[in-house]
Design a protein around this motif. Structure first.
Motif, PDB file in Angstrom:
ATOM      1  N   VAL A  21       0.821  -1.221   0.000  1.00  0.00           N
ATOM      2  CA  VAL A  21       0.000   0.000   0.000  1.00  0.00           C
ATOM      3  C   VAL A  21       0.853   1.269   0.000  1.00  0.00           C
ATOM      4  O   VAL A  21       0.337   2.370   0.189  1.00  0.00           O
ATOM      5  N   ALA A  22       2.154   1.121  -0.255  1.00  0.00           N
ATOM      6  CA  ALA A  22       3.075   2.264  -0.232  1.00  0.00           C
ATOM      7  C   ALA A  22       2.706   3.329  -1.255  1.00  0.00           C
ATOM      8  O   ALA A  22       3.038   4.504  -1.074  1.00  0.00           O
ATOM      9  N   PHE A  23       2.003   2.962  -2.324  1.00  0.00           N
ATOM     10  CA  PHE A  23       1.621   3.945  -3.337  1.00  0.00           C
ATOM     11  C   PHE A  23       0.723   5.041  -2.781  1.00  0.00           C
ATOM     12  O   PHE A  23       0.584   6.103  -3.378  1.00  0.00           O
ATOM     13  N   LEU A  24       0.110   4.820  -1.613  1.00  0.00           N
ATOM     14  CA  LEU A  24      -0.740   5.837  -0.996  1.00  0.00           C
ATOM     15  C   LEU A  24       0.058   6.949  -0.317  1.00  0.00           C
ATOM     16  O   LEU A  24      -0.483   8.035  -0.075  1.00  0.00           O
ATOM     17  N   LEU A  25       1.317   6.699   0.013  1.00  0.00           N
ATOM     18  CA  LEU A  25       2.106   7.662   0.776  1.00  0.00           C
ATOM     19  C   LEU A  25       2.233   8.992   0.045  1.00  0.00           C
ATOM     20  O   LEU A  25       2.414   9.034  -1.170  1.00  0.00           O
ATOM     21  N   GLY A  26       2.113  10.070   0.807  1.00  0.00           N
ATOM     22  CA  GLY A  26       2.287  11.403   0.249  1.00  0.00           C
ATOM     23  C   GLY A  26       1.088  12.288   0.498  1.00  0.00           C
ATOM     24  O   GLY A  26       0.173  11.964   1.263  1.00  0.00           O
ATOM     25  N   GLU A  27       1.116  13.440  -0.145  1.00  0.00           N
ATOM     26  CA  GLU A  27       0.012  14.400  -0.059  1.00  0.00           C
ATOM     27  C   GLU A  27      -0.711  14.411  -1.395  1.00  0.00           C
ATOM     28  O   GLU A  27      -0.080  14.431  -2.456  1.00  0.00           O
ATOM     29  N   TRP A  28      -2.039  14.395  -1.318  1.00  0.00           N
ATOM     30  CA  TRP A  28      -2.892  14.310  -2.493  1.00  0.00           C
ATOM     31  C   TRP A  28      -3.920  15.435  -2.448  1.00  0.00           C
ATOM     32  O   TRP A  28      -4.438  15.768  -1.383  1.00  0.00           O
ATOM     33  N   ARG A  29      -4.240  15.999  -3.619  1.00  0.00           N
ATOM     34  CA  ARG A  29      -5.277  17.032  -3.717  1.00  0.00           C
ATOM     35  C   ARG A  29      -6.091  16.798  -4.976  1.00  0.00           C
ATOM     36  O   ARG A  29      -5.562  16.337  -5.992  1.00  0.00           O
ATOM     37  N   GLY A  30      -7.376  17.146  -4.891  1.00  0.00           N
ATOM     38  CA  GLY A  30      -8.209  17.007  -6.073  1.00  0.00           C
ATOM     39  C   GLY A  30      -9.641  17.367  -5.785  1.00  0.00           C
ATOM     40  O   GLY A  30      -9.938  18.081  -4.821  1.00  0.00           O
ATOM     41  N   THR A  31     -10.520  16.855  -6.618  1.00  0.00           N
ATOM     42  CA  THR A  31     -11.940  17.145  -6.488  1.00  0.00           C
ATOM     43  C   THR A  31     -12.735  15.851  -6.575  1.00  0.00           C
ATOM     44  O   THR A  31     -12.277  14.849  -7.107  1.00  0.00           O
ATOM     45  N   GLY A  32     -13.945  15.943  -6.052  1.00  0.00           N
ATOM     46  CA  GLY A  32     -14.838  14.802  -6.086  1.00  0.00           C
ATOM     47  C   GLY A  32     -16.268  15.253  -6.229  1.00  0.00           C
ATOM     48  O   GLY A  32     -16.569  16.445  -6.259  1.00  0.00           O
ATOM     49  N   HIS A  33     -17.141  14.277  -6.320  1.00  0.00           N
ATOM     50  CA  HIS A  33     -18.571  14.547  -6.408  1.00  0.00           C
ATOM     51  C   HIS A  33     -19.296  13.473  -5.605  1.00  0.00           C
ATOM     52  O   HIS A  33     -18.757  12.398  -5.345  1.00  0.00           O
ATOM     53  N   GLY A  34     -20.507  13.799  -5.218  1.00  0.00           N
ATOM     54  CA  GLY A  34     -21.255  12.859  -4.408  1.00  0.00           C
ATOM     55  C   GLY A  34     -22.748  13.039  -4.543  1.00  0.00           C
ATOM     56  O   GLY A  34     -23.240  13.972  -5.178  1.00  0.00           O
ATOM     57  N   GLY A  35     -23.444  12.147  -3.908  1.00  0.00           N
ATOM     58  CA  GLY A  35     -24.891  12.156  -3.868  1.00  0.00           C
ATOM     59  C   GLY A  35     -25.356  10.990  -3.020  1.00  0.00           C
ATOM     60  O   GLY A  35     -24.563  10.137  -2.633  1.00  0.00           O
TER      61      GLY A  35
END
Length: 161
Positions: free
Chosen positions: A13-27
């Motif tokens: 699961v090392a690929f998750l390491l770091g800082e991430w930013r973005g956008t999403g949507h929901g409902g």
């Protein structure tokens, strides 16, 4: 100052390491569709778990972040048998414990329990899927809440900050 080496159990699961930013949507049934911006930080301390924190902000009509609408933090525990456990505390008043597994750069979790604070809306189950698509971390979250069956709730695309 360099940190400790990643615990070998967390390599899948090392690929998750770091800082991430973005956008999403929901409902969700009974909710109007919505969009949000998100920041997520994942780190380790050399033990068999990753720590994370995640925050989201409502987007205004121009697409600019507004008020904070959600936050959560927790731990992704890496087991000796290759399984994963996710322990999450959520600002809206929920505690989630989920189990899952990694398959390449895709991680899936299903809750084994969700505990709601007395003032929180009832959430009975959660499913999460995270996957790395080239350089984009994507996720979908499904939940069962408010007497609804398991239903898609959120999806996002995050890039390394």
């Amino acid at each position: 100052m360099a940190g400790p080496p990643l615990h070998p159990l967390c390599e899948p699961v090392a690929f998750l390491l770091g800082e991430w930013r973005g956008t999403g949507h929901g409902g969700y049934p009974g909710m109007s569709p919505f969009s949000y911006s998100e920041e997520m930080r994942v780190w380790h301390v050399g033990k068999p778990y990753l720590a994370f924190e995640q925050r989201t902000w409502q987007l205004d009509e121009a697409g600019a972040p507004g008020r904070e609408v959600h936050g959560e933090s927790g731990y992704l525990r890496c087991r000796e048998d290759g399984g994963l456990e996710l322990v999450v505390a959520m600002a809206p008043g929920h505690g989630e414990v989920s189990t899952g597994s990694a398959d390449g750069q895709r991680i899936s979790f299903s809750s084994v329990g969700v505990l709601d604070a007395p003032s929180a809306a009832a959430v009975s189950a959660v499913k999460r899927t995270w996957w790395l698509d080239r350089e984009v971390l994507r996720y979908d979250l499904e939940m069962s809440a408010r007497d609804q069956p398991m239903t898609w709730h959120l999806g996002a695309e995050l890039r390394r900050a």
